[in-house]
Design a protein around this motif. Structure first.
Motif, PDB file in Angstrom:
ATOM      1  N   ALA A 425       0.844  -1.213   0.000  1.00  0.00           N
ATOM      2  CA  ALA A 425       0.000   0.000   0.000  1.00  0.00           C
ATOM      3  C   ALA A 425       0.872   1.254   0.000  1.00  0.00           C
ATOM      4  N   PHE A 426       1.935   1.226   0.757  1.00  0.00           N
ATOM      5  CA  PHE A 426       2.866   2.367   0.801  1.00  0.00           C
ATOM      6  C   PHE A 426       3.485   2.588  -0.569  1.00  0.00           C
ATOM      7  N   LYS A 427       3.891   1.491  -1.228  1.00  0.00           N
ATOM      8  CA  LYS A 427       4.489   1.618  -2.550  1.00  0.00           C
ATOM      9  C   LYS A 427       3.506   2.239  -3.538  1.00  0.00           C
ATOM     10  N   THR A 428       2.297   1.798  -3.422  1.00  0.00           N
ATOM     11  CA  THR A 428       1.271   2.295  -4.357  1.00  0.00           C
ATOM     12  C   THR A 428       1.014   3.773  -4.122  1.00  0.00           C
ATOM     13  N   ALA A 432       5.603   6.582  -6.271  1.00  0.00           N
ATOM     14  CA  ALA A 432       5.822   7.386  -7.476  1.00  0.00           C
ATOM     15  C   ALA A 432       6.524   8.685  -7.165  1.00  0.00           C
ATOM     16  N   PHE A 433       6.408   9.143  -5.994  1.00  0.00           N
ATOM     17  CA  PHE A 433       6.955  10.441  -5.627  1.00  0.00           C
ATOM     18  C   PHE A 433       8.356  10.340  -5.027  1.00  0.00           C
ATOM     19  N   LEU A 434       8.776   9.181  -4.655  1.00  0.00           N
ATOM     20  CA  LEU A 434      10.082   9.033  -3.973  1.00  0.00           C
ATOM     21  C   LEU A 434      11.104   8.450  -4.935  1.00  0.00           C
ATOM     22  N   PRO A 435      12.332   9.079  -4.976  1.00  0.00           N
ATOM     23  CA  PRO A 435      13.349   8.523  -5.837  1.00  0.00           C
ATOM     24  C   PRO A 435      13.803   7.174  -5.294  1.00  0.00           C
TER      25      PRO A 435
END
Length: 480
Positions: A425-428, A432-435
């Motif tokens: 869930a965190f990845k989703t 997208a916003f974290l390098p």
């Protein structure tokens, strides 16, 4: 019988009296000569008196020696019987102790055999042994050679001790038999004397008076023979004073039995004349005495028969005394032989006691070894029961641990799944916003955990039926 000595009383001639026929006087002379053969009985009587006197004197000395010797033997036998009683007491005590030790050994051996039998009948649970192995009993894990060696030593010691006891017992028995042999020799003759006395008490009681009785008989026989000789002399004289009798007297008289002495002069000598009254008186005496000749001869014969019987009684009595003396001498020789061996016999008691102490100590040591082995094997049985109980305990704990592990793994798995879902869930939402290089492990999955034995080579606790474990617990409880 009447005596012809002295002057005959005068008698008046009677016309009725007729001269005694020569034939009658010859008949009396012949009978008188025959009666003189009784001299052999008189001579025999004298021989019996002489031999009896000598026999009694010798027997008196023999009897005195016998009694003296018997008295000393009796005292010595009493001493030997006391020695034997002491030795026999030692033997009885030793035998009693030996029997008690044997009984205790038998009981200890039987207890050990019972324990070995229990080991033989107790089989190791298959779960405790490698798979495919043949069924084995607890006895298979025991070295029986030590037991057999110990039992062999016990048998050797028992045999050695038994030999010592048997030898000592036989020695005591032989010694007792020798002493008893002395007693028998001293008593058997008394038994025979008693038996003879029971049968011939009256005759045996006459032994002390036999010599006196024989002397009286011999004297009476001599007196009777003297009267027969006088009667014979009177017959010869009467015939010589009878017309035509001289030749008859010489022809009939002839030689007399040896030992007979006649006081009359030679038959060839002429006799002095006597009156008719004197001749008739002589014939009267002859006629009177002639009727008693046979009676006198029978009396002499009866007396010699009595003396011969007395001599037989005395001979039996003397034979008995002689036999008793010989038995006493034989007893003394046996006693003397025993005396030479007495010190060795006495020392045998001490030797036996020392040897028995050694053998008993060795047997008691073996018995302790038997008990130690039995206790060890009993401990093996007890330990095996406790092993079964320990298997049950470990199996129960293993089950508890597995339950705990299963519960823990279930909780760890839930936490893993929860963590995995949260990460996804965190990845989703934020990925997208974290390098990607801001945290290299930001996109990794959660840790996975597993519970496993530390030593994977260890085997699980084997399965043992609950009933077997319960029986082991019951046995342990009974022993407590």
């Amino acid at each position: 019988m009447s005596s012809s000595s002295g002057s005959p009383s005068p008698r008046s001639p009677s016309p009725e009296q007729q001269p005694t026929p020569l034939e009658s006087l010859v008949s009396h002379l012949l009978a008188s000569k025959r009666s003189l053969s009784s001299v052999s009985h008189v001579l025999r009587a004298n021989e019996l008196v002489t031999s009896t006197r000598k026999t009694l004197e010798t027997n008196m000395i023999t009897t005195a020696r016998t009694e003296f010797l018997r008295s000393g033997i009796d005292e010595q036998v009493k001493v030997l019987e006391q020695v034997h009683a002491g030795s026999q007491s030692v033997a009885r005590q030793g035998n009693s102790e030996f029997e008690n030790v044997l009984k205790t050994l038998d009981e200890a051996e039987q207890r050990l055999k019972n324990t070995l039998q229990n080991l033989r009948e107790t089989f190791v649970e298959a779960g405790l042994r490698p798979e495919g192995e043949e069924k084995r009993s607890l006895l298979d894990f025991v070295d029986e050679s030590g037991v057999e060696t110990l039992l062999g030593k016990i048998k050797e010691t028992v045999a050695s001790a038994g030999t010592a006891h048997k030898s000592f017992t036989e020695t005591n028995w032989n010694f007792a038999e020798e002493v008893l042999g002395v007693r028998r020799l001293l008593s058997q003759r008394k038994v025979r004397i008693f038996e003879d006395s029971a049968e011939n008490a009256e005759t045996i009681s006459l032994v002390p008076d036999i010599l006196t009785s024989m002397e009286d008989n011999a004297r009476e026989m001599a007196d009777n023979l003297e009267s027969l000789v006088k009667h014979y002399d009177l017959c010869v004289s009467a015939i010589k004073h009878t017309e035509g009798g001289g030749d008859a007297a010489q022809r009939i008289a002839g030689s007399l039995p040896e030992g007979v002495e006649i006081g009359e002069t030679d038959l060839n000598a002429s006799s002095e004349p006597i009156s008719e009254d004197e001749r008739q008186e002589m014939i009267h005496i002859i006629e009177k005495d002639a009727s008693q000749v046979e009676e006198v001869v029978m009396e002499i014969r009866d007396r010699i028969i009595e003396m011969e019987a007395q001599e037989q009684v005395l001979a039996r009595h003397v034979s008995t005394c002689t036999d008793e003396h010989e038995d006493t001498n034989a007893a003394f020789k046996i006693l003397e032989n025993i005396g030479h061996r007495l010190p060795a016999f006495i020392s045998q008691s001490q030797v036996f006691l020392m040897r028995w102490e050694e053998e008993r100590s060795r047997l008691e040591e073996h018995m302790e070894q038997l008990e130690e082995r039995r206790e060890f094997y009993d401990g093996f049985l007890i330990a095996y029961d406790n092993l079964l109980i320990e298997v049950g305990r470990r199996k129960a704990l293993e089950a508890k641990v597995e339950m705990v592990v299963q519960d823990a793994m279930s909780k760890v798995s839930k936490l893993y799944n929860d963590d995995f879902g949260a990460r996804e869930a965190f990845k989703t939402e934020q990925g997208a916003f974290l390098p990607g290089d801001i945290w290299p492990d930001m996109m990794s999955g959660p840790f996975q955990y597993a519970i496993a034995p530390v030593d994977s080579s260890m085997r699980k606790v084997p399965e043992v039926p609950r009933s077997v474990i319960q029986q082991a617990m019951d046995r342990v409880r009974r022993r407590a």
